[in-house]
Design an enzyme around this catalytic site. Structure first.
Site, mmCIF file in Angstrom:
data_model
loop_
_atom_site.group_PDB
_atom_site.id
_atom_site.type_symbol
_atom_site.label_atom_id
_atom_site.label_comp_id
_atom_site.label_asym_id
_atom_site.label_seq_id
_atom_site.Cartn_x
_atom_site.Cartn_y
_atom_site.Cartn_z
ATOM 1 N N ASP A 71 -7.028 -16.849 -11.187
ATOM 2 C CA ASP A 71 -7.662 -16.802 -9.870
ATOM 3 C C ASP A 71 -9.071 -17.375 -9.997
ATOM 4 O O ASP A 71 -9.902 -16.835 -10.741
ATOM 5 C CB ASP A 71 -7.698 -15.345 -9.385
ATOM 6 N N ASP A 82 -14.719 -8.828 -6.514
ATOM 7 C CA ASP A 82 -13.546 -9.561 -6.048
ATOM 8 C C ASP A 82 -13.615 -9.735 -4.530
ATOM 9 O O ASP A 82 -13.145 -8.887 -3.783
ATOM 10 C CB ASP A 82 -12.303 -8.744 -6.466
ATOM 11 N N GLU A 94 -2.613 -11.503 -14.093
ATOM 12 C CA GLU A 94 -3.653 -12.178 -13.323
ATOM 13 C C GLU A 94 -5.020 -11.936 -13.934
ATOM 14 O O GLU A 94 -5.362 -10.815 -14.313
ATOM 15 C CB GLU A 94 -3.636 -11.687 -11.866
ATOM 16 N N HIS A 124 -12.871 -12.751 -1.812
ATOM 17 C CA HIS A 124 -12.415 -14.122 -1.577
ATOM 18 C C HIS A 124 -13.139 -14.754 -0.382
ATOM 19 O O HIS A 124 -13.517 -14.063 0.551
ATOM 20 C CB HIS A 124 -10.916 -14.136 -1.283
ATOM 21 N N HIS A 146 -11.837 -14.918 -9.097
ATOM 22 C CA HIS A 146 -11.996 -13.844 -10.078
ATOM 23 C C HIS A 146 -12.708 -14.314 -11.348
ATOM 24 O O HIS A 146 -13.621 -13.640 -11.827
ATOM 25 C CB HIS A 146 -10.631 -13.257 -10.472
ATOM 26 N N ARG A 175 0.813 -1.225 0.000
ATOM 27 C CA ARG A 175 0.000 0.000 0.000
ATOM 28 C C ARG A 175 0.845 1.272 0.000
ATOM 29 O O ARG A 175 0.365 2.359 0.218
ATOM 30 C CB ARG A 175 -0.975 -0.006 1.177
ATOM 31 N N HIS A 231 -2.005 -7.462 -11.497
ATOM 32 C CA HIS A 231 -3.305 -7.192 -12.114
ATOM 33 C C HIS A 231 -3.029 -6.322 -13.338
ATOM 34 O O HIS A 231 -2.284 -5.341 -13.220
ATOM 35 C CB HIS A 231 -4.220 -6.470 -11.139
ATOM 36 N N TYR A 241 -0.921 -3.112 -5.099
ATOM 37 C CA TYR A 241 -2.270 -2.797 -5.585
ATOM 38 C C TYR A 241 -2.364 -1.381 -6.151
ATOM 39 O O TYR A 241 -3.328 -1.035 -6.820
ATOM 40 C CB TYR A 241 -3.291 -2.935 -4.448
ATOM 41 N N GLU A 260 -5.356 -17.543 -1.287
ATOM 42 C CA GLU A 260 -5.473 -16.160 -0.806
ATOM 43 C C GLU A 260 -6.788 -16.066 -0.043
ATOM 44 O O GLU A 260 -7.496 -15.072 -0.108
ATOM 45 C CB GLU A 260 -5.500 -15.181 -1.975
HETATM 46 ZN ZN LIG Z 1 -8.934 -11.202 -5.584
HETATM 47 ZN ZN LIG Z 2 -4.131 -10.502 -7.254
#
Ligand SMILES: [Zn+2]
Ligand SMILES: [Zn+2]
Length: 283
Positions: free
Chosen positions: A182, A232, A148, A234, A185, A41, A111, A74, A264
């Site tokens: 994923d 998204d 991804e 999880h 996803h 972050r 991503h 991210y 994850e």
């Molecule tokens: Zn995710």
């Molecule tokens: Zn990811």
């Protein structure tokens, strides 16, 4: 012997030093894992020190870790239509490649990007240009870049196999590139993998659009959000909208045996159990 080849792990923490991820992996019975090489972050991060790199590689060897995956920050958007944020994203990505090389990380998962005010096609072109700009840095080490698959939340691209393929075709002649799929996803994006029929159809489609040889890693997650929700979120395995059967199909599939499968899932206290369960599914 067969069991040795199955690569299962989780996204482990690097709190207290990057090598701590390896001890955590060992504790949960993993022989592969994913990390953030820096605080995901924050924009700036320190490079990996020689001493840390040495400790990391030694601990990796001592604990029988096969493949190591990094997940990039991210904050990065390689497809940003804004000049300043695009430049910062590219610069930060280059630093991540350097850290991956220092740690001899196998795969760097990222991503693809978000279109924001641009069209999806413009975004895909900008992402491809960004990736191509990494050519000289990527060539200095062995880390392969993995796009991804996304849920398509907001203006994120990469929620259709065609979009991933579009980028791959533009960069593959210069960049070592692959895909991290994923399960949460793709399900949220509209690939129905809940039944064996749907699972098989999805991977047939992956093969015909992208090619299975590009599939280098899995993020193994159930989904809190509904099918085609484009969200998204999880969930722990078997506790979400995908259901446990899909993870059996995945683990039993011989084509995917040697591909790292990274959890994850949100409750890290369950990872040991989840990894044990996945290994059992593989038989
Ligand atoms: Zn995710
Ligand atoms: Zn990811």
């Amino acid at each position: 012997m067969e069991k040795e080849k199955i690569l299962v792990g989780a996204h482990t923490s690097i709190a207290g030093g990057v090598f701590n991820a390896i001890y955590e992996a060992n504790r949960i019975g993993a022989n592969t894992f994913q990390i953030f090489t820096a605080n995901q972050r924050q924009w700036s991060a320190k490079p990996i020190s020689k001493e840390d790199a040495k400790k990391f590689k030694q601990a990796k060897f001592d604990n029988g870790i096969k493949k190591v995956v990094s997940h990039n920050s991210y904050l990065i958007n390689l497809g940003s239509p804004k000049k300043e944020s695009l430049e910062l994203s590219r610069k930060t990505f280059l630093e991540e490649i350097k850290r991956c090389h220092a740690l001899e990380i196998d795969y760097l998962v990222f991503h693809p990007g978000s279109a924001l005010t641009s069209t999806e096609e413009e975004c895909l072109d900008t992402i491809s240009e960004s990736i191509l700009s990494f050519e000289s840095e990527v060539k200095k080490g062995k880390t392969k870049l993995l796009l991804e698959t996304t849920a398509g939340q907001g203006s994120n691209v990469g929620y259709k196999f065609e979009q991933i393929d579009y980028i791959i075709k533009k960069v593959k002649h210069k960049i070592p590139i692959g895909v991290c799929l994923d399960t949460c996803h793709i399900f949220a994006a509209g690939y129905d993998i809940r039944t064996k029929k749907g699972f098989d159809k999805t991977f047939e489609e992956f093969d015909s659009v992208i090619g299975l040889k590009y599939l280098n890693a899995f993020h193994v997650n159930d989904s809190k959000a509904d099918f085609e929700s484009r969200k998204d979120r999880h969930e722990s395995l078997g506790k979400g909208k995908i259901g446990i059967d899909t993870f059996k199909f995945l683990m039993k599939d011989k084509r995917f045996q040697n591909i790292p499968k990274i959890l994850e899932t949100p409750i890290d206290a369950l990872w040991l159990e989840e990894i044990e369960m996945l290994k059992k599914f593989a038989g």
